[in-house]
Write a protein that holds these residues in place. Sequence first.
Motif, PDB file in Angstrom:
ATOM      1  N   GLN A 168       0.805  -1.210   0.000  1.00  0.00           N
ATOM      2  CA  GLN A 168       0.000   0.000   0.000  1.00  0.00           C
ATOM      3  C   GLN A 168       0.847   1.274   0.000  1.00  0.00           C
ATOM      4  O   GLN A 168       0.453   2.295  -0.567  1.00  0.00           O
ATOM      5  CB  GLN A 168      -0.933  -0.002   1.215  1.00  0.00           C
ATOM      6  N   LEU A 169       2.011   1.200   0.620  1.00  0.00           N
ATOM      7  CA  LEU A 169       2.876   2.377   0.696  1.00  0.00           C
ATOM      8  C   LEU A 169       3.883   2.438  -0.446  1.00  0.00           C
ATOM      9  O   LEU A 169       4.760   3.308  -0.462  1.00  0.00           O
ATOM     10  CB  LEU A 169       3.625   2.387   2.038  1.00  0.00           C
ATOM     11  N   GLY A 170       3.783   1.526  -1.402  1.00  0.00           N
ATOM     12  CA  GLY A 170       4.671   1.558  -2.554  1.00  0.00           C
ATOM     13  C   GLY A 170       6.113   1.207  -2.222  1.00  0.00           C
ATOM     14  O   GLY A 170       7.043   1.754  -2.808  1.00  0.00           O
ATOM     15  N   LEU A 171       6.296   0.264  -1.284  1.00  0.00           N
ATOM     16  CA  LEU A 171       7.643  -0.123  -0.864  1.00  0.00           C
ATOM     17  C   LEU A 171       8.048  -1.494  -1.395  1.00  0.00           C
ATOM     18  O   LEU A 171       9.068  -2.044  -0.974  1.00  0.00           O
ATOM     19  CB  LEU A 171       7.719  -0.138   0.674  1.00  0.00           C
ATOM     20  N   THR A 172       7.260  -2.034  -2.305  1.00  0.00           N
ATOM     21  CA  THR A 172       7.523  -3.382  -2.815  1.00  0.00           C
ATOM     22  C   THR A 172       8.893  -3.485  -3.473  1.00  0.00           C
ATOM     23  O   THR A 172       9.616  -4.475  -3.301  1.00  0.00           O
ATOM     24  CB  THR A 172       6.433  -3.783  -3.832  1.00  0.00           C
TER      25      THR A 172
END
Length: 616
Positions: free
Chosen positions: A158-162
């Motif tokens: 969700q926080l774009g940390l993938t």
Amino acid sequence: MEDIEAQSSPPKSVFKKVDRTIILKFQEVVYTIDTKKQGWLKKNSKNSPLQKQILKGVTGMVLPGELLAMLGPSGSGKTTLLTALGGRLGGKLGGTITYNNKPFSSTMKRNTGFVTQDDVLYPHLTVTETLVFTALLRLPNSFTNQQKITHAEDVIDQLGLTRCKTSIIGGPTLRGISGGERKRVSIGQEMLINPSLLFLDEPTSGLDSTTAQRIVSTLWELARGGRTIVLTIHQPSSRLFYMFHKVLLLSEGNSLFFGKGSEVMSYFESIGFSPCVAMNPSDFLLDLANGISSDDSNQEDQTTIKQKLALAYKSNLADNIKETLEFEGPMNDELDLKKCDTWSTTWLQQFTVLLRRDLKERRHESFDFLKIAQVVITAFLCGLLWWQSDTAHIQDQSGLLFFYTGFWGFFPLFQAIFTFPQEREMLAKERSSGMYRLSSYFVSRTTGDLPMELVLPTLFCIITYWMAGLKPNLASFLHALVALLLSVLVSQGLGLALGALVMDLKKATILGSVLMLTFTLAGGYYVQHVPVFISWIKYISISLYTYKLLIGSQYEQDQTYQCGNQTCLVADFPAIKSIGLDGQVKSFVALAIMLVFYRAVAYVALMRIGAPKKVN
């Protein structure tokens, strides 16, 4: 302005809505600190105030789904107010702060997230490890461990940390993820508990405009889920400014404006303050907060301008704020009706997770090549210098045994001194959020260091003992090894206590050196005839008791050695006679008492560490 808002708005929220909403109200909040006394060269003036008011009656309200930005120059009181609203500020705090018309409570604390200005993270853990360990500690036992891990992975997505989830966090001397990613990890730690109320201190500090835009867009999304969000920000761009639902402008603890961000420019224009040229609203507001007017015809000094703005705010907006604060709105009393345990997890769970986290974070230190090489090289050097010495060289043997006490007094002491000062910020952050008990942290932290703390002296003893030709039987070797390991644990405890008490590496190191040198000098090897008035030091000397145990492992009362052309008693040798071969049990008990005492001192010293109280 509508075009700017449309461009700034992030896409449809991917964050789930909160189960309960919170209306935050603060009325006439006042905070006072005692001013520090001057040094002995500078005396306080009789007329100088002994107290300083940091907040001077600040009032406002934030509704669920709103994003409040607190603006103001350095020293205006932004961080102080944020800390007070987050329930983390002690001292002389006045006024009223309510959450759904109720005071701050432990239940409210469980539903509140607080992101500090500095990203306090472990540098050697990956993004996934950081969030998973936080989830295992903060999420209640109504979740299984697998559900907690899955929840952490969802927050990462969700926080774009993938993209960086397998990368280490990094630090000043260790390359890791970027500043914006670090900030999102800090936000992610708080989002794990799905907080209804979220506070952030300078979340865009040190970031470029694009990264700052992404951070605020994320917060905008979170607010859409029904969360109440409050943040401090120093100088946002115009794009960021128009994303804030409400703005609070502070100057020297006074409110200069509170209301919708879209109305701020028209308000100041109505009281005679408007920019001469088109400019970023936040720049204009900061100029006013600093007492700088863009009107060339206004020749008033900065103090006068700030006072004028504060008076205008109180007179023009008092009625509007009163009406605002009377708003009740729909409230969910589930926060108060639903009782929750003091801790989310059990003591054993906390200990296990903290120990695993500590071992992963410190594995690079525990298996440090230089540390191991230092011990091994010193051990072989000692073995060669004392190669196969026997009782005929009792002076040499006793010298080796006393070297044991000195080397393994200083080595673990200085290793342990660094333990708590390096983790002070992390401990303060996690304790203030109610993540774990202090006892579980203390036991796991000290246990995590034990493997290498005990393996290295054991390796040292094995190498030197047999190379130096000390008493060749297993019982004597085990006796010496146990004495050495007990000494190491006591010295480590002293280092932990000094570090926790002083919390300053330089001062703690100096104090540790002085204490250990004192113990060494009073250890009975260098000075056999100690004056009575200072002989009491030997009763608290780690070196004395360790040396006594080591001597007892090698020699017996009736044992003799060859001294010249005659046979002499070992017990009469000067370096041994002064401390004696008896009292082995007493020495062991004395070290055991020190072992417990120093760790108890360290634990009590850590109890005073809570949320850092920073005035800004």
